[in-house]
Write a protein that holds these residues in place. Structure first.
Motif, short mmCIF file in Angstrom:
data_model
loop_
_atom_site.label_atom_id
_atom_site.label_comp_id
_atom_site.label_asym_id
_atom_site.label_seq_id
_atom_site.Cartn_x
_atom_site.Cartn_y
_atom_site.Cartn_z
N THR B 55 106.66 57.49 57.07
CA THR B 55 106.62 58.80 56.42
C THR B 55 105.47 59.66 56.90
O THR B 55 105.41 60.85 56.58
CB THR B 55 106.54 58.64 54.89
N LEU B 56 104.54 59.09 57.62
CA LEU B 56 103.45 59.86 58.21
C LEU B 56 103.79 60.08 59.68
O LEU B 56 103.88 59.13 60.46
CB LEU B 56 102.12 59.12 58.07
N VAL B 57 103.97 61.32 60.04
CA VAL B 57 104.45 61.66 61.37
C VAL B 57 103.33 62.35 62.16
O VAL B 57 102.68 63.26 61.65
CB VAL B 57 105.66 62.60 61.27
N GLN B 58 103.15 61.90 63.36
CA GLN B 58 102.16 62.52 64.23
C GLN B 58 102.84 63.52 65.15
O GLN B 58 103.95 63.29 65.63
CB GLN B 58 101.45 61.46 65.07
N GLY B 59 102.18 64.63 65.38
CA GLY B 59 102.76 65.63 66.26
C GLY B 59 101.81 66.03 67.37
O GLY B 59 100.82 65.36 67.64
N LYS B 61 99.15 68.66 69.33
CA LYS B 61 97.97 69.47 69.01
C LYS B 61 97.18 68.93 67.84
O LYS B 61 96.48 69.68 67.16
CB LYS B 61 98.39 70.92 68.71
N GLY B 62 97.28 67.64 67.57
CA GLY B 62 96.49 67.03 66.52
C GLY B 62 97.04 67.18 65.11
O GLY B 62 96.36 66.86 64.14
N PHE B 63 98.26 67.69 64.98
CA PHE B 63 98.87 67.87 63.67
C PHE B 63 99.58 66.60 63.22
O PHE B 63 100.07 65.81 64.02
CB PHE B 63 99.88 69.02 63.70
N GLU B 64 99.64 66.44 61.91
CA GLU B 64 100.41 65.38 61.31
C GLU B 64 101.06 65.91 60.04
O GLU B 64 100.64 66.94 59.49
CB GLU B 64 99.56 64.14 60.98
N ALA B 65 102.08 65.24 59.58
CA ALA B 65 102.73 65.63 58.34
C ALA B 65 103.18 64.38 57.61
O ALA B 65 103.50 63.36 58.23
CB ALA B 65 103.92 66.55 58.60
N GLU B 66 103.21 64.47 56.30
CA GLU B 66 103.62 63.33 55.49
C GLU B 66 104.82 63.69 54.65
O GLU B 66 104.81 64.67 53.91
CB GLU B 66 102.47 62.86 54.60
N PHE B 67 105.86 62.91 54.76
CA PHE B 67 107.07 63.08 53.97
C PHE B 67 106.90 62.32 52.66
O PHE B 67 106.66 61.12 52.65
CB PHE B 67 108.27 62.54 54.75
N LYS B 68 107.05 63.05 51.57
CA LYS B 68 106.97 62.43 50.24
C LYS B 68 108.26 62.77 49.50
O LYS B 68 108.42 63.87 48.96
CB LYS B 68 105.75 62.95 49.48
N ARG B 69 109.15 61.78 49.46
CA ARG B 69 110.46 62.01 48.85
C ARG B 69 110.32 62.34 47.37
O ARG B 69 111.02 63.21 46.86
CB ARG B 69 111.34 60.77 49.03
#
Lengths: 116, 114
Positions: B55-59, B61-69
């Motif tokens: 659920t923690l996604v790395q992208g 340019k140093g960005f990340e996002a976390e999916f919280k259902r």
């Protein structure tokens, strides 16, 4: 990543004329392309799905006779704004998915249309 | 029908500070979630995407996002922003991954203070 181009990048036309915008996938084939419209400082709104070899599918509220879409080949889709009016002035953006499972959509740089 | 809400129209952060951009979605099934960045005169660039799995996604340019259902959220984060990060950021949801047209949020305009 994959490259999607659009032409022209901007166009000014008189009210009542038609304008054609091209969307090309430069290094991959796309059986499907998407057309979006973006008003100033607003989000992108999906207008239609362009399907190679078949008719485009339009989102609710989008006039298919106003916005003609033709998917001529696996790398080219065109959007023609017919009998343009000032309210058609907007930023038009196309995208294409690269295919192969967990697909990524690549977006063109957009075409700014100003109808006088 | 699916929808995306980005509650912050503008966000201002100082260069070097951390960043979090909020995104909430509404979708009946497992969503495919994306973050795109749009710079003036340039097309949308994909920062990262979530389809399944971690659920923690790395992208880029140093960005990340976390999916919280449980919260229907997919917030974008960066530990230290650079002046070049100033841009418009869009969260989007798709029904069929990248194979379907996307539904976008209204966007968050990021301003970087020196």
């Amino acid at each position: 990543g994959a490259v999607v181009s659009q032409h022209p990048s901007w166009v000014i036309c008189k009210s009542g004329t038609s304008v054609k915008i091209e969307c090309r996938s430069l290094d991959f084939q796309a059986t499907t392309m998407f057309w979006y419209r973006q008003f100033p400082k607003q989000s992108l709104m999906l207008m239609a799905t362009s399907n190679e070899g078949s008719k485009a599918t339009y989102e609710q509220g989008v006039e298919k006779d106003k916005f003609l879409i033709n998917h001529a080949s696996l790398t080219l889709s065109t959007l023609t704004v017919t009998s343009a009016h000032p309210e058609d002035s907007s930023f038009y953006i196309c995208s294409a998915p690269t295919g192969g499972g967990t697909e990524t959509q690549y977006f063109g740089p957009g075409t700014r249309l100003l109808v006088l | 029908a699916q929808s995306v809400t980005q509650p912050d129209i503008h966000i201002t952060v100082s260069e070097g500070a951390s960043l979090e951009l909020r995104c909430n979605y509404s979708y009946g099934a497992t969503p495919y979630l994306f973050w795109y960045v749009q710079s003036p005169g340039q097309g949308l660039q994909l920062l990262l995407k979530y389809f399944s799995g971690d659920t923690l996604v790395q992208g880029i340019k140093g960005f990340e996002a976390e999916f919280k259902r449980s919260q229907s959220s997919f917030n974008l984060r960066k530990p230290s922003v650079h002046w070049s990060d100033a841009a418009e950021y869009f969260c989007a949801v798709g029904a069929g991954g990248g194979a379907d047209g996307l539904t976008f949020g209204k966007g968050t305009h990021l301003i970087i203070q020196p």
